[in-house]
Design a protein around this motif. Structure first.
Motif, PDB file in Angstrom:
ATOM      1  N   HIS A 236       1.035  -1.305   0.571  1.00  0.00           N
ATOM      2  CA  HIS A 236      -0.090  -0.061  -0.354  1.00  0.00           C
ATOM      3  C   HIS A 236       0.689   1.122  -0.277  1.00  0.00           C
ATOM      4  O   HIS A 236       1.384   1.350   0.703  1.00  0.00           O
ATOM      5  CB  HIS A 236      -0.929   0.381   1.361  1.00  0.00           C
ATOM      6  CG  HIS A 236      -2.086  -1.196   1.556  1.00  0.00           C
ATOM      7  ND1 HIS A 236      -3.236  -1.136   1.421  1.00  0.00           N
ATOM      8  CD2 HIS A 236      -1.901  -1.882   0.461  1.00  0.00           C
ATOM      9  CE1 HIS A 236      -3.579  -2.151   1.842  1.00  0.00           C
ATOM     10  NE2 HIS A 236      -2.747  -2.960   0.818  1.00  0.00           N
ATOM     11  N   CYS A 237       0.903   1.694  -1.315  1.00  0.00           N
ATOM     12  CA  CYS A 237       1.518   3.283  -0.743  1.00  0.00           C
ATOM     13  C   CYS A 237       0.748   4.552  -1.990  1.00  0.00           C
ATOM     14  O   CYS A 237      -0.054   4.362  -2.787  1.00  0.00           O
ATOM     15  CB  CYS A 237       3.563   2.813  -1.726  1.00  0.00           C
ATOM     16  SG  CYS A 237       2.786   2.242  -3.487  1.00  0.00           S
ATOM     17  N   ASP A 238       1.528   5.581  -1.987  1.00  0.00           N
ATOM     18  CA  ASP A 238       0.580   6.340  -2.646  1.00  0.00           C
ATOM     19  C   ASP A 238       1.384   6.729  -3.459  1.00  0.00           C
ATOM     20  O   ASP A 238       2.300   6.572  -4.397  1.00  0.00           O
ATOM     21  CB  ASP A 238       0.841   7.931  -1.521  1.00  0.00           C
ATOM     22  CG  ASP A 238       0.152   7.983   0.083  1.00  0.00           C
ATOM     23  OD1 ASP A 238      -1.299   7.230  -0.424  1.00  0.00           O
ATOM     24  OD2 ASP A 238       0.171   8.449   0.750  1.00  0.00           O
ATOM     25  N   ALA A 239       0.948   8.111  -4.307  1.00  0.00           N
ATOM     26  CA  ALA A 239       1.408   7.920  -5.978  1.00  0.00           C
ATOM     27  C   ALA A 239       2.613   8.559  -5.826  1.00  0.00           C
ATOM     28  O   ALA A 239       3.277   9.519  -4.618  1.00  0.00           O
ATOM     29  CB  ALA A 239       0.330   9.258  -6.268  1.00  0.00           C
ATOM     30  N   ARG A 240       3.480   8.252  -6.470  1.00  0.00           N
ATOM     31  CA  ARG A 240       4.681   9.045  -6.587  1.00  0.00           C
ATOM     32  C   ARG A 240       6.068   7.950  -5.143  1.00  0.00           C
ATOM     33  O   ARG A 240       6.820   8.546  -5.427  1.00  0.00           O
ATOM     34  CB  ARG A 240       5.320   9.858  -6.569  1.00  0.00           C
ATOM     35  CG  ARG A 240       5.014  10.611  -8.109  1.00  0.00           C
ATOM     36  CD  ARG A 240       4.847  12.402  -8.271  1.00  0.00           C
ATOM     37  NE  ARG A 240       4.378  12.987  -9.873  1.00  0.00           N
ATOM     38  CZ  ARG A 240       5.047  12.756 -10.481  1.00  0.00           C
ATOM     39  NH1 ARG A 240       6.513  12.113 -10.900  1.00  0.00           N
ATOM     40  NH2 ARG A 240       4.948  13.228 -11.978  1.00  0.00           N
ATOM     41  N   GLN A 241       5.085   7.065  -4.793  1.00  0.00           N
ATOM     42  CA  GLN A 241       6.096   6.021  -3.892  1.00  0.00           C
ATOM     43  C   GLN A 241       6.337   4.739  -4.173  1.00  0.00           C
ATOM     44  O   GLN A 241       6.586   3.883  -3.052  1.00  0.00           O
ATOM     45  CB  GLN A 241       5.197   5.828  -2.471  1.00  0.00           C
ATOM     46  CG  GLN A 241       5.195   7.783  -2.122  1.00  0.00           C
ATOM     47  CD  GLN A 241       5.029   7.565  -0.361  1.00  0.00           C
ATOM     48  OE1 GLN A 241       3.622   7.460   0.069  1.00  0.00           O
ATOM     49  NE2 GLN A 241       6.109   7.335   0.431  1.00  0.00           N
ATOM     50  N   TRP A 242       5.995   4.831  -5.125  1.00  0.00           N
ATOM     51  CA  TRP A 242       6.981   3.502  -6.152  1.00  0.00           C
ATOM     52  C   TRP A 242       7.196   3.245  -7.199  1.00  0.00           C
ATOM     53  O   TRP A 242       6.862   4.491  -8.488  1.00  0.00           O
ATOM     54  CB  TRP A 242       4.901   2.805  -6.219  1.00  0.00           C
ATOM     55  CG  TRP A 242       4.239   1.728  -7.315  1.00  0.00           C
ATOM     56  CD1 TRP A 242       4.965   1.814  -8.532  1.00  0.00           C
ATOM     57  CD2 TRP A 242       5.182   0.021  -6.742  1.00  0.00           C
ATOM     58  NE1 TRP A 242       4.167   0.288  -9.261  1.00  0.00           N
ATOM     59  CE2 TRP A 242       4.790  -0.736  -8.229  1.00  0.00           C
ATOM     60  CE3 TRP A 242       5.732  -0.711  -6.104  1.00  0.00           C
ATOM     61  CZ2 TRP A 242       4.925  -1.746  -8.215  1.00  0.00           C
ATOM     62  CZ3 TRP A 242       5.373  -1.882  -6.069  1.00  0.00           C
ATOM     63  CH2 TRP A 242       5.437  -2.480  -7.231  1.00  0.00           C
ATOM     64  N   ALA A 243       8.015   2.702  -7.294  1.00  0.00           N
ATOM     65  CA  ALA A 243       9.387   2.687  -8.572  1.00  0.00           C
ATOM     66  C   ALA A 243       9.111   1.728  -9.357  1.00  0.00           C
ATOM     67  O   ALA A 243      10.071   0.692  -8.442  1.00  0.00           O
ATOM     68  CB  ALA A 243      10.043   3.900  -8.649  1.00  0.00           C
ATOM     69  N   SER A 244       8.709   0.833 -10.197  1.00  0.00           N
ATOM     70  CA  SER A 244       8.722  -0.904 -10.507  1.00  0.00           C
ATOM     71  C   SER A 244       9.826  -0.227 -11.907  1.00  0.00           C
ATOM     72  O   SER A 244       8.644   0.496 -12.728  1.00  0.00           O
ATOM     73  CB  SER A 244       8.117  -1.590 -10.419  1.00  0.00           C
ATOM     74  OG  SER A 244       8.273  -2.273 -10.814  1.00  0.00           O
TER      75      SER A 244
END
Length: 396
Positions: A228-236
């Motif tokens: 569970h993460c917010d926008a721009r806290q995920w990079a894949s």
């Protein structure tokens, strides 16, 4: 003088009649669905998406690159769709009568068998790149432009026509709620070994506000399902799916946000693609947390060989020739530990994640755990394998 550099110049502008037509289609739909890709993240459209979802009560699903566009805890959020998407997201896209694609490109990992993808639905496609329009799916309405601005225009136009019949979509929302209850994502648990899903959810529970990066493979799909993460806290890495992406991406994020927690979730195979970047981490003392979900395999390769190639395993076992990750990290001066299934696992993991410097955590997990649900090649999204079905009568 102003220097005019050659380059891309966006010249498209959405007409008001197109905005009004989009509103009309949304209001006429009985089973609408928002399908959100990385373009929504790039344009910083999370606030507008949330307003649209709440205003019209439209369920929303995202791609791998669209993760974080809406909170997983939102009652209308369906998580990721596609090859390893949630069952309820894939059922929804198969049954919807209006699909609103926002900054998404209808790639094969999302659509499965293209002819069967949202085959009962009219399509509104919103994208800044005109080359994406009608590339894989011909929409009934195309809105070419900045996603954020177009959503703002739709919301602004709604002010002039405030009529919204939420009762019209109530049976659809109830049906989706039932799917979510019947076909949930589950975290396997064992007394002897850790499951990869268990590791990822425990990391997320400890590092709730962290930035997350991943490499490519099973751990990437489990991370997309359970983090569970917010926008721009995920990079894949999507598209070509580059093994080795996770650690350099984590380094970049940590440099940009030196006071935030950055967690790289990786596999024992992917990590070795750019393992030398431990030197960069050590040189600049970057407090990146590296969590290796170690099943001693190229996990997704093994899963495909098991599922589609008669268990003929070729060059996918990583046990022979694998380094001692803990000793390797320590040789760079980086704190490291190997964790297995114990009663103290969560407290040990918490201590390592909260250590102020760089940390490598090698977590040994179940070797033969497969990533489900899964849409097999050439199948439609509604034809998933490995779907867990809960008996609601027994649950009650």
């Amino acid at each position: 003088d102003v220097v005019q550099q050659k380059g891309y110049r966006f010249q498209y502008k959405t007409k008001r009649w197109q905005i009004k037509q989009a509103l009309k289609m949304i209001k006429q739909a009985s089973q609408p669905l928002l399908y959100v890709g990385g373009g929504a993240i790039t344009s910083n459209a999370a606030d507008e998406l949330l307003e649209l979802v709440d205003l019209f009560q439209i369920p929303i699903t995202s791609t791998l690159m669209g993760k974080g566009s809406i909170s997983n805890s939102h009652k209308l959020a369906l998580g990721m769709l596609g090859m390893h998407g949630t069952a309820y997201a894939n059922f929804s896209v198969s049954e919807c009568d209006l699909l609103i694609a926002v900054g998404a490109r209808f790639d094969d990992r999302v659509t499965g068998k293209l002819d069967d993808f949202a085959c009962h639905a009219q399509v509104i496609h919103i994208d800044i790149d005109p080359a994406e329009i009608s590339k894989n799916r011909i929409p009934q309405l195309a809105l070419v432009g900045d996603v954020k601005k177009i959503l703002q225009e739709i919301l602004k136009e709604q002010v002039y026509d405030s009529s919204i019949d939420l009762e019209q979509t109530m049976p659809w929302r109830k049906r989706i709620t039932r799917w979510k209850q019947t076909y949930p994502l589950i975290v396997p648990s064992s007394n002897t070994t850790l499951s990869p899903q268990e590791v990822i959810t425990t990391v997320n529970n400890i590092a709730k506000n962290a930035f997350f990066t991943t490499d490519v493979g099973q751990h990437q799909m489990w991370s997309a399902q359970f983090l569970h993460c917010d926008a721009r806290q995920w990079a894949s890495s999507a598209g070509l799916g580059t093994m080795g992406y996770g650690l350099p991406a984590a380094i970049g994020i940590q440099v940009a946000y030196p006071d935030e927690m950055v967690v790289c979730i990786t596999g024992d195979s992917s990590f070795q693609m750019n393992i030398q970047e431990l030197g960069t981490v050590a040189q600049y003392n970057l407090p990146v947390k590296i969590v290796i979900v170690n099943n001693h395999w190229q996990g997704m390769v093994r899963q495909w060989q098991q599922s589609f190639y008669g268990e003929r395993y070729s060059q996918s076992s990583m046990e022979e020739g694998a380094p001692n990750f803990v000793m390797l990290a320590e040789s760079y001066g980086i704190k490291a530990a190997k964790l297995e299934k114990t009663s103290n696992f969560e407290s040990e993991l918490k201590e390592l994640l909260e250590y102020p410097g760089p940390t490598l955590i090698d977590v040994v997990v179940t070797e033969d755990e497969n990533c489900y649900p899964m849409v097999a090649p050439g199948k439609s999204n509604s034809q998933m394998i490995g779907v867990f079905k809960r008996d609601l009568q027994d649950a009650n």
